[in-house]
Design an enzyme around this catalytic site. Structure first.
Site, PDB file in Angstrom:
ATOM      1  N   LYS A 109       5.625  42.252  -2.885  1.00 48.71           N
ATOM      2  CA  LYS A 109       5.708  40.868  -3.361  1.00 48.71           C
ATOM      3  C   LYS A 109       6.604  40.097  -2.405  1.00 48.71           C
ATOM      4  O   LYS A 109       7.492  40.673  -1.758  1.00 48.71           O
ATOM      5  CB  LYS A 109       6.287  40.813  -4.773  1.00 48.71           C
ATOM      6  N   ASP A 150       0.452  33.259  -5.306  1.00 52.16           N
ATOM      7  CA  ASP A 150       1.120  33.410  -6.598  1.00 52.16           C
ATOM      8  C   ASP A 150       1.535  32.006  -7.005  1.00 52.16           C
ATOM      9  O   ASP A 150       0.959  31.018  -6.507  1.00 52.16           O
ATOM     10  CB  ASP A 150       2.318  34.372  -6.474  1.00 52.16           C
TER      11      ASP A 150
END
Length: 451
Positions: free
Chosen positions: A126, A166
Site C-alpha cells: 500500500k 485508492d
C-alpha cells in the site's frame, strides 16, 4: 488471547507504540488466528506471525511540487511493501491528508490477506501521500503526481510491485502517474492498474470494488434465503465504491436511501435511482462537489456531520448496511443503533470500517458481517485481471471481466464460509476470512524458508 498471539501483539505494540490503526488490524487478525495456533507448530517455530506483522520493506520519501502561485510545496510519500510471499506487491495509492505510516501499514497488512483470498498470485502492499487533491487545480495534481512517481518508479515494476488507485486516486491520477513512469523508464508495461481502457486498463475496474461488495453480500444472503431485491439499504460515502455499490443494488432490485461525505449525509426515502446516481457521479467525479448539493437539487433532508461520536446515518431503519467511506466509521454507538434497528447484514466496502467494539456488537447481535478482507476484494481482483490482460497484450470484454469477478467473489464466499465452519463457528466470516487468507500465505512462507 493465546499466549503465542498475545506475545506477537505485544511485540507490535512495543515496536510501533503510536500506530493505532496498524495495531488494531493486527489485533483483530490475531483474534482469529488464536483459534488455530495450537494446531500449527511450524507457524510458531518458524515465527510466521512475527514475520507477517513486519513489512518486508517500507519506503518513505519527500514529494516536492510547485503550486499555481509558483510556491514549492512539500508532502510525504509512502510505499509499504508488506509481503511478496504469493506474488508481486499489489495495493493502492491513497492521497488524503490523514495518510501516515500507521494507516499505510494497516492497509498493506489487510491487503496481504485480501489478495490471498482472490486466488490470484498477488502479494500485499500500500502507498500514498498526505497530499490533499481537494481544491487543487488539474495542473497542481499533475505536477504532484509526476513528482511522486519520480521517486516511486525505482521501487515498482510489473513483476515487483504494481500500485493501483485508492481514496483520492482515480483514473485521472493514475493517468498522470503512468505517463511519468513511462517517460522515465521508456517502458510500456502493466506497472499500474486502474489505467484508462485506451492504454491498457481493464473494463469493470472502476466498478469492481462496489460490484464485488454486492456480489459477496448477495452470496451470503442467498445462503440464508434472503435477497437484495425489495430491500432497503444504507450506504455511506459517495466516492467510487459507494457509487457502484448503489448501481449494483439498484440493478438487483434494492433501494438505497443514504449517501454521505465528510461534511454530512442525505436521506432520500424514495431511493437513489439511476438518474439520481448519475447526478452523484457528475457531482463527485467531475465537479468535485459536496453531497449537500444532492439535497438541494432533490429537496431531501441533509444532516450535517457534527463532532458527535455516533453517525446518524447508522440510526435509520433499513435491511442492510454498506459502509463505504473510511476506516472506523462505525463505532460502538453506531453498532448499537444498527442492532436496535434490526439490520440483517453489514457489508464492509471500506477497509476496516468497524471498530473492534463495533464488530463485537454486530456479531454478538446475530448480524451477518461481510468483512472487508473479503467484501471489498473485488477491486484488487479486477486489478489482477488487468495485470493478466497486460501480460497477454489482450483486452477482455466487459462481460468477460464481470463474469470472472462474479466467480472470484463466489469462490471467496465459499472459502471463508468453509474456513469459518471448520476452524471457528458457522457464519463467523471475520474468522473465516482471516484464517483462509492466513493459511495460504503461511504455507507459501514456510515453503520459501526464511525470507
Amino acid at each position: 488471547m493465546h499466549s503465542q498471539t498475545e506475545q506477537v501483539y505485544q511485540m507490535v505494540c512495543r515496536r510501533d507504540p503510536n500506530e493505532r490503526e496498524f495495531q488494531q488490524a493486527v489485533y483483530t487478525f490475531l483474534l482469529s488466528i488464536d483459534k488455530i495456533i495450537d494446531e500449527l507448530p511450524d507457524v510458531t517455530y518458524h515465527k510466521i506471525l512475527e514475520r507477517m506483522t513486519e513489512p518486508e520493506r517500507v519506503i518513505m520519501f519527500r514529494v516536492p511540487w510547485m503550486d499555481d502561485e509558483g510556491n514549492c510545496q512539500i508532502n510525504r510519500g509512502f510505499r509499504v511493501q508488506m509481503s511478496s510471499a504469493i506474488g508481486p506487491y499489489k495495493g493502492g495509492l491513497r492521497l488524503h491528508p490523514s495518510v501516515n505510516l500507521s494507516i499505510m501499514k494497516f492497509l498493506a497488512f489487510e491487503q496481504v490477506f485480501k489478495n490471498s483470498l482472490t486466488g490470484l498470485p498477488m502479494g500485499g502492499g500500500k502507498g500514498g501521500s498526505d497530499f490533499n487533491p481537494k481544491g487543487k487545480s488539474e495542473q497542481e495534481i499533475m505536477r504532484f503526481c509526476q513528482s511522486f512517481m519520480t521517486e516511486l518508479y525505482r521501487h515498482i515494476g510489473p513483476d515487483t510491485d504494481v500500485p493501483a488507485g485508492d481514496i483520492g486516486v482515480g483514473g485521472r491520477e493514475i493517468g498522470y502517474l503512468y505517463g511519468q513512469y513511462k517517460r522515465i523508464t521508456n517502458q510500456f508495461t502493466g506497472v499500474l492498474t486502474g489505467k484508462g481502457p485506451d492504454f491498457g486498463g481493464s473494463f469493470i475496474r472502476p466498478e469492481a470494488t462496489g460490484y464485488g461488495l454486492v456480489y459477496l453480500s448477495q452470496a451470503i444472503l442467498a445462503d440464508k434465503k434472503m435477497d437484495i431485491k425489495g430491500s432497503t439499504c444504507l450506504v455511506s460515502g459517495s466516492g467510487n465504491v459507494a457509487q457502484f455499490t448503489v448501481e449494483k443494488i439498484n440493478a438487483l432490485g434494492g433501494k438505497v436511501i443514504t449517501l454521505s461525505d465528510s461534511s454530512g449525509m442525505i436521506i432520500d426515502e424514495e431511493g437513489i435511482n439511476d438518474e439520481k446516481l448519475a447526478f452523484v457521479k457528475m457531482l463527485k467525479n467531475v465537479k468535485r462537489g459536496r453531497i449537500k448539493e444532492y439535497a438541494e437539487k432533490y429537496h431531501v433532508p441533509y444532516i450535517e456531520r457534527t463532532s458527535e461520536v455516533a453517525n446518524p446515518l447508522w440510526n435509520i431503519k433499513a435491511d442492510y448496511a454498506f459502509p463505504c467511506a473510511t476506516q472506523n466509521e462505525i463505532v460502538k454507538e453506531d453498532a448499537l443503533n444498527l442492532a436496535k434497528n434490526k439490520i440483517k447484514l453489514v457489508g464492509e466496502g471500506a477497509n476496516m470500517p468497524c471498530s473492534i467494539e463495533a464488530e463485537e456488537i454486530l456479531t454478538s447481535s446475530g448480524i451477518l458481517l461481510a468483512p472487508a478482507k473479503a467484501a471489498n476484494a473485488g477491486g484488487v481482483a479486477v486489478s489482477g485481471l488487468e495485470m493478466a490482460q497486460n501480460s497477454q497484450r489482450m483486452k477482455w470484454t466487459p462481460e468477460q471481466v464481470d463474469k470472472e469477478l462474479q466467480n472470484i467473489m463466489k469462490n471467496i464466499y465459499k472459502n471463508i464460509s468453509e474456513a469459518a465452519e471448520t476452524y471457528s463457528t458457522k457464519d463467523n466470516f471475520i474468522d473465516g476470512a482471516n484464517i483462509a487468507g492466513f493459511m495460504k500465505v503461511s504455507r507459501a512462507m514456510l515453503a520459501q524458508g526464511y525470507v
